[in-house]
Design an enzyme around this catalytic site. Structure first.
Site, mmCIF file in Angstrom:
data_model
loop_
_atom_site.group_PDB
_atom_site.id
_atom_site.type_symbol
_atom_site.label_atom_id
_atom_site.label_comp_id
_atom_site.label_asym_id
_atom_site.label_seq_id
_atom_site.Cartn_x
_atom_site.Cartn_y
_atom_site.Cartn_z
ATOM 1 N N THR A 27 90.494 7.372 20.292
ATOM 2 C CA THR A 27 90.527 8.389 21.161
ATOM 3 C C THR A 27 92.075 8.764 21.455
ATOM 4 O O THR A 27 92.817 7.883 21.513
ATOM 5 C CB THR A 27 89.751 7.922 22.528
ATOM 6 O OG1 THR A 27 90.286 7.075 23.120
ATOM 7 C CG2 THR A 27 88.096 7.619 22.160
ATOM 8 N N GLY A 28 91.943 10.031 21.952
ATOM 9 C CA GLY A 28 93.314 10.502 22.066
ATOM 10 C C GLY A 28 94.206 10.429 20.735
ATOM 11 O O GLY A 28 95.151 10.111 20.614
ATOM 12 N N GLY A 29 93.537 10.907 19.604
ATOM 13 C CA GLY A 29 94.336 10.495 18.390
ATOM 14 C C GLY A 29 95.070 11.839 17.723
ATOM 15 O O GLY A 29 95.284 11.514 16.604
ATOM 16 N N SER A 31 97.971 12.935 18.874
ATOM 17 C CA SER A 31 99.311 12.766 18.763
ATOM 18 C C SER A 31 99.679 11.410 19.201
ATOM 19 O O SER A 31 99.152 10.453 19.417
ATOM 20 C CB SER A 31 99.997 13.728 19.718
ATOM 21 O OG SER A 31 99.328 13.619 21.194
ATOM 22 N N GLY A 32 101.008 11.190 19.179
ATOM 23 C CA GLY A 32 101.596 9.916 19.823
ATOM 24 C C GLY A 32 101.080 8.659 19.366
ATOM 25 O O GLY A 32 101.280 8.748 17.706
ATOM 26 N N ILE A 33 100.917 7.684 19.997
ATOM 27 C CA ILE A 33 100.461 6.340 19.537
ATOM 28 C C ILE A 33 99.215 6.495 18.564
ATOM 29 O O ILE A 33 98.883 5.861 17.940
ATOM 30 C CB ILE A 33 100.210 5.380 20.697
ATOM 31 C CG1 ILE A 33 101.720 5.111 21.518
ATOM 32 C CG2 ILE A 33 99.646 4.111 20.410
ATOM 33 C CD1 ILE A 33 101.631 4.395 22.834
ATOM 34 N N GLY A 34 98.349 7.206 19.281
ATOM 35 C CA GLY A 34 97.061 7.390 18.561
ATOM 36 C C GLY A 34 97.123 7.986 17.234
ATOM 37 O O GLY A 34 96.500 7.546 16.246
ATOM 38 N N TYR A 175 98.510 6.546 37.750
ATOM 39 C CA TYR A 175 98.322 6.095 36.313
ATOM 40 C C TYR A 175 98.547 4.609 36.087
ATOM 41 O O TYR A 175 97.440 4.068 35.217
ATOM 42 C CB TYR A 175 99.657 6.626 35.574
ATOM 43 C CG TYR A 175 99.828 6.369 34.144
ATOM 44 C CD1 TYR A 175 98.895 6.990 33.043
ATOM 45 C CD2 TYR A 175 100.867 5.469 33.799
ATOM 46 C CE1 TYR A 175 99.131 6.713 31.937
ATOM 47 C CE2 TYR A 175 101.172 5.348 32.211
ATOM 48 C CZ TYR A 175 100.033 5.609 31.531
ATOM 49 O OH TYR A 175 100.173 5.523 30.117
#
Length: 279
Positions: A27-29, A31-34, A175
């Site tokens: 999930t959240g794939g 950009s970034g770490i995903g 957060y």
């Protein structure tokens, strides 16, 4: 005798086969770490499902990772909505039949540069809880029926779950506190799901140079301040966190569950000497 490949090449060949035949949801794939984790998993042979609210991002990521569309599936999903998570699980089952791993990576963070101690509204509170905590919980709940041979779950937390940064009662507090709930969730699920052969761990990244981080620290000066807080003396990369996630998802971590792995250059556990002490 045939010439042997270099040692590094042999290691890479081993990694390429590590996830053959396995399917992992991120999930959240987009950009970034995903996305960095998706790249490593695809390189290691996995089928990957990218879920994210920004459809254009995950569609572009899927095309980059797998132009043929055979091994990467992009599904537009707002993880704070149960109905969309139900649809995600249905799409995964229809395409790949089952799951071997989940990286619950989706999250949100924002920062008020004018007043970091600004009041948090009721709507902001619900949004943080909905995406960062509820989204992780229900993403796992909805996809667990797809685990038929055990598997591994990794939740993305944060260093702020373990260390305050002096932004009391601001959005950074929301957060950090919702991500602290994610860290606790990983430990509790590790116990709950052990009988099903499912391992559950979390990672707690520090200051990682992602799109979200650049939005929170938009200037070189702001990023330099963050770097000076890290004993390693620099910001981390998404790929460095992805290495940890890929390890925890793999059979190499088969005796590891209920743990939180800090990927933060020593930010939580140590304090840099500034100025450095001459030994």
């Amino acid at each position: 005798m045939p010439e042997m490949p270099p040692m590094g090449a042999a290691v890479n060949l081993g990694r390429m086969a590590e996830f053959d035949g396995k399917t992992v949801l991120i999930t959240g794939g987009g950009s970034g770490i995903g996305l960095a984790t998706a790249r490593q998993l695809v390189d290691a042979g996995a089928n990957v499902v990218l879920a994210g609210r920004r459809v254009e991002k995950i569609d572009a990521a899927a095309k980059e990772l797998d132009p043929t569309g055979d091994r990467v599936l992009a599904v537009g999903t707002d993880v704070s909505r149960e109905d969309e998570l139900d649809e995600l699980a249905t799409r995964v089952r229809g395409r790949f039949g089952r799951l071997d791993g989940v990286f619950a990576n989706a999250g949100m963070a924002s920062y008020n540069p004018i007043s970091p101690r600004a009041d948090v509204s009721d709507a902001e509170f619900d949004r943080y809880v909905g995406v960062n905590f509820k989204g992780a919980f229900f993403a796992i709940q909805k996809t667990l029926p797809l685990f038929d041979k055990g598997g591994s779950v990794v939740l993305n937390s944060t260093c702020l779950a373990h260390r305050g940064m002096g932004l009391t009662m601001g959005l950074a507090t929301m957060y950090g506190s919702t991500k602290a709930a994610v860290t606790s969730l990983a430990r509790l699920l590790a116990s709950d799901l052990a009988s099903q052969g499912v391992r559950v761990n979390s990672v707690s990244p520090g200051f990682i140079r992602t799109e979200m981080f650049d939005e929170l620290a938009p200037t070189d000066e702001a990023r330099d301040v963050c770097s000076q807080l890290v004993p390693a003396g620099r910001l981390g990369t998404p790929e460095e966190v992805a290495e940890a996630v890929t390890f925890l998802l793999s059979d190499r971590a088969r005796y590891i569950t209920g743990q939180d792995l800090g990927v933060d250059g020593g930010l939580v556990a140590s304090q840099p000497m500034n100025p450095p002490v001459q030994m």
